[in-house]
Design an enzyme around this catalytic site. Structure first.
Site, short mmCIF file in Angstrom:
data_model
loop_
_atom_site.label_atom_id
_atom_site.label_comp_id
_atom_site.label_asym_id
_atom_site.label_seq_id
_atom_site.Cartn_x
_atom_site.Cartn_y
_atom_site.Cartn_z
N GLU A 46 -12.44 -29.28 -6.84
CA GLU A 46 -11.19 -29.50 -6.13
C GLU A 46 -10.25 -28.30 -6.27
O GLU A 46 -9.65 -27.84 -5.29
CB GLU A 46 -10.49 -30.76 -6.65
CG GLU A 46 -11.33 -32.02 -6.54
CD GLU A 46 -12.13 -32.33 -7.79
OE1 GLU A 46 -12.21 -33.51 -8.17
OE2 GLU A 46 -12.68 -31.38 -8.40
N ALA A 157 -59.76 -35.06 -26.98
CA ALA A 157 -61.08 -35.53 -27.36
C ALA A 157 -61.04 -36.09 -28.79
O ALA A 157 -60.04 -35.96 -29.50
CB ALA A 157 -62.08 -34.39 -27.28
N TRP A 164 -58.13 -27.40 -22.18
CA TRP A 164 -57.09 -27.96 -21.33
C TRP A 164 -57.64 -29.16 -20.58
O TRP A 164 -58.74 -29.09 -20.03
CB TRP A 164 -56.56 -26.91 -20.34
CG TRP A 164 -55.94 -25.74 -21.02
CD1 TRP A 164 -56.48 -24.53 -21.24
CD2 TRP A 164 -54.61 -25.69 -21.55
NE1 TRP A 164 -55.59 -23.70 -21.87
CE2 TRP A 164 -54.43 -24.41 -22.07
CE3 TRP A 164 -53.56 -26.60 -21.63
CZ2 TRP A 164 -53.22 -24.01 -22.67
CZ3 TRP A 164 -52.38 -26.21 -22.22
CH2 TRP A 164 -52.22 -24.92 -22.73
#
Length: 333
Positions: A46, A157, A164
């Site tokens: 503003e 795992a 990855w």
């Protein structure tokens, strides 16, 4: 109001201050001036708009603002007072300011005899400002919980290896998300197991201009030779597992968005305590099996206790999918 929202998008995407836009209109509905907030310590939208007018030029104009004008002294003065002193004739805004100290601008304006209309395009603006609004209302950072998993929900795992599961496109997307948040949070278990850098990097491995503040949750210290100690933003070691206390402390540090890359223990604790706002899941078309689930115990003992989410987007990234979901209520407690 839509143009004010466009102006707001020019402001900073991160930090403790809301990105706000303002358009000043004359009696004929023509735009006289416009402004937006550029970050902490700079004029609010503003005031920025009114600064482009000659002295007394704002008298009688209508201010259209995406967020309720603030009503408190911070690094700058209250916008409600600035609008009153400028002689603004009417104020229109989209969403209320939920801040305990900054809200109340509409009451101050009305007390001064200025007509105030609220709720214009409220849903559209609130969705765009969702992160900041949730943080301001809950007085804690907006939390995005991320994990990557196989189709069967495994994050690693059986031997713990996880690099990855997803491909390069998904991993680069993660770096972009890191840069889009104020802080990145992990547990000490992740630090000890993976020795991550937690930086936001580009395709060529270069550091992106915006880096998240790394935060490590837990009582164990980060090893002195950990790569995380070389992070360009420094390092916050919480010394506690109390996630509510951690988030409260980060909020006090002006952190408004947190990207969580912790393991299943941290993730499960956040979910159990209703501290997650967005879920970002990278799903790879692979099967691993075994015990290494992406999430730990959520306290769901019966199917009636399952936590329902709303999926907001599904984005293909190479062979993988990025699924963005949120709590169905739209916010957490």
């Amino acid at each position: 109001m839509r143009h004010a929202l466009t102006l707001a998008s020019r402001g900073p995407a991160r930090g403790s201050h809301a990105s706000v836009g303002c358009v000043l209109l004359d009696d004929a509905g023509r735009t006289v001036a416009e402004g937006w907030h550029r970050g902490a310590g700079t004029p609010h939208a503003e005031v920025d708009a009114m600064s482009k007018l000659p002295a007394g030029g704002a008298r009688g104009l209508t201010a259209v603002v995406t967020l309720e004008p603030c009503n408190h002294w911070g690094r700058t003065g209250p916008c409600a007072e600035a609008l009153i002193e400028a002689g603004i004739g009417r104020v229109v805004f989209a969403v209320e300011d939920p801040g305990a100290h900054s809200g109340g601008g509409k009451e101050r304006l009305r007390a001064a005899g200025i007509p105030v209309d609220e709720g214009v395009l409220a849903a559209e603006v609130a969705e765009w400002m969702r992160r900041w609004l949730i943080a301001a209302s809950l007085q804690r950072p907006f939390v995005t919980l991320k994990w990557a998993s196989s189709l069967d929900g495994r994050a690693a795992a059986a031997d713990g290896t996880s690099q990855w599961i997803t491909g390069t496109a998904a991993r680069q997307h993660v770096h972009e998300q890191r840069a889009d948040h104020d802080a990145i949070l992990v547990g000490t278990g992740t630090v000890l197991a993976d020795d991550p850098t937690l930086t936001a990097r580009g395709d060529g491995g270069e550091l992106l201009p915006l880096q998240p503040l790394p935060v490590v949750v837990g009582e164990r210290p980060v090893p002195i030779d950990a790569r995380l100690r070389q992070h360009p933003r420094g390092l916050v070691e919480t010394g506690t597992r109390d996630l509510r206390a951690v988030l409260s402390d980060l909020f006090a540090r002006d952190v408004r968005t947190v990207f969580v890359e912790g393991g299943p223990t941290v993730a499960g604790e956040l979910i159990r305590n209703d501290l997650v706002d967005d879920y970002l899941v990278y799903l790879a078309p692979t099967l691993i099996g075994g015990p290494r689930l992406a999430l730990g115990d959520l306290g769901v003992d019966t199917i009636d206790g399952q936590r329902h989410l709303s999926v907001t987007s599904v984005t293909p990234l190479g062979d993988d999918l990025a699924i963005l979901a949120r709590t169905q209520s739209g916010s957490s407690r």
